[in-house]
Design an enzyme around this catalytic site. Structure first.
Site, PDB file in Angstrom:
ATOM      1  N   CYS A  68     -16.903 -10.080  18.072  1.00 27.47           N
ATOM      2  CA  CYS A  68     -17.350  -9.533  16.797  1.00 27.47           C
ATOM      3  C   CYS A  68     -16.662  -8.223  16.402  1.00 27.47           C
ATOM      4  O   CYS A  68     -15.516  -8.236  15.981  1.00 27.47           O
ATOM      5  CB  CYS A  68     -18.874  -9.381  16.807  1.00 27.47           C
ATOM      6  SG  CYS A  68     -19.623  -9.333  15.153  1.00 27.47           S
TER       7      CYS A  68
ATOM      8  N   LYS B  78     -18.229  -6.799  25.354  1.00 28.79           N
ATOM      9  CA  LYS B  78     -17.887  -6.215  24.056  1.00 28.79           C
ATOM     10  C   LYS B  78     -17.566  -4.732  24.219  1.00 28.79           C
ATOM     11  O   LYS B  78     -18.385  -3.954  24.708  1.00 28.79           O
ATOM     12  CB  LYS B  78     -19.055  -6.415  23.090  1.00 28.79           C
ATOM     13  CG  LYS B  78     -18.768  -6.073  21.640  1.00 28.79           C
ATOM     14  CD  LYS B  78     -19.978  -6.470  20.794  1.00 28.79           C
ATOM     15  CE  LYS B  78     -19.741  -6.344  19.315  1.00 28.79           C
ATOM     16  NZ  LYS B  78     -20.932  -6.809  18.546  1.00 28.79           N
TER      17      LYS B  78
ATOM     18  N   GLU C  99     -21.912 -15.614  19.013  1.00 28.20           N
ATOM     19  CA  GLU C  99     -22.441 -14.398  19.629  1.00 28.20           C
ATOM     20  C   GLU C  99     -23.959 -14.502  19.722  1.00 28.20           C
ATOM     21  O   GLU C  99     -24.626 -14.944  18.798  1.00 28.20           O
ATOM     22  CB  GLU C  99     -22.052 -13.177  18.794  1.00 28.20           C
ATOM     23  CG  GLU C  99     -22.485 -11.848  19.399  1.00 28.20           C
ATOM     24  CD  GLU C  99     -22.063 -10.638  18.573  1.00 28.20           C
ATOM     25  OE1 GLU C  99     -22.013  -9.536  19.138  1.00 28.20           O
ATOM     26  OE2 GLU C  99     -21.782 -10.797  17.364  1.00 28.20           O
TER      27      GLU C  99
END
Length: 271
Positions: free
Chosen positions: A150, A109, A40
């Site tokens: 994440c 995300k 990331e």
């Protein structure tokens, strides 16, 4: 299917980060990787003040490097994540490229990292980023793969939706910190693997103790039984995990969780 987990250092030098990533992708190909995964925010420091200035629109330099290197090496490349700019907004976005350099997927995300732990970590991605709104899977010659970033991994429904679409591996570019990492990193990757009887692969930046945001590192690959196949420490490293995808079907046959889902139990409304 051999996967390279590239736990690279990230600095304030964007061009330097891109050069490092490209070189490590070439090294991964030389190591026999079929798929290589970057961390990331591999191209910029993980700080709100950096995301917009380091951002790029469609076809920007990071995307071009990822596409060109995928084509050069003949690998699938899961391009960590970068700040993506579109219509004045900033997204935390992962691009995936096939062995011919074609873009196969884009995941923005969906669950932004807004955390405030007294005595620990405080960070609000929503101060800069806008959330994505998609469940992301992509096709390879090895089958269907899932993709999230994440904090997305904390939401079991997202992982389940990817696996119900056929995903046998979930790739997760991530950057857990020194508060959440020791507590939840391995737990979450093993939990999602067992819940969904799939492989999970998490790739983080190498730890920089002097950084404003300190990555936990510990890039990891877990099999459908919850066994850790590969795990890094804090330092710069490239790990290789050989994933036997037949293992997915074997575990799902032994413990038929996905096929035994009682969807009627989860319907909303009175019965």
């Amino acid at each position: 299917m051999r996967v390279a987990l590239i736990q690279m250092p990230v600095t304030a030098d964007r061009e330097g980060n891109l050069r490092t990533a490209a070189e490590k992708l070439r090294q991964a190909a030389a190591g026999g990787a079929d798929i290589a995964v970057l961390p990331e925010m591999f191209c910029c420091p993980y700080e709100n003040r950096c995301f917009r200035p380091y951002g790029e629109e469609a076809g920007g330099p990071a995307q071009a490097m990822l596409s060109q290197t995928a084509a050069e090496t003949g690998m699938y490349v899961v391009g960590g994540s970068i700040p993506e700019l579109e219509n004045g907004r900033v997204y935390n976005t992962c691009f995936v490229y096939g062995p011919d350099g074609t873009q196969l997927a884009r995941h923005r995300k969906a669950h932004l990292f807004d955390i405030d732990v007294p005595g620990g970590q405080r960070f609000k991605e929503s101060d800069t980023f806008s959330p994505g709104d998609s469940i992301t899977t992509f096709k390879t010659k090895f089958g269907t793969m899932g993709l999230c970033i994440c904090f997305d991994l904390r939401f079991e429904e997202l992982a389940r939706c990817m696996c119900l679409r056929g995903a046998r591996v979930i790739f997760v570019p991530a950057a857990f910190n020194m508060t959440t990492g020791p507590a939840h990193w391995e737990l979450l990757f093993r939990q999602r693997a067992v819940d969904n009887q799939c492989f999970t692969v998490g790739v983080a930046p190498a730890r920089d103790e002097a950084g404003a945001y300190v990555s936990y590192g510990n890039s990891i690959a877990v099999d459908p039984w919850g066994t850790v196949l590969s795990r890094a420490g804090a330092e710069e490293a490239t790990l290789y995990a050989d994933l036997d995808l037949d293992r997915v079907e074997a575990v799902r046959t032994q413990l038929p969780i996905l096929s035994a889902r009682r969807t009627d139990l989860y319907e909303v409304g009175e019965r």
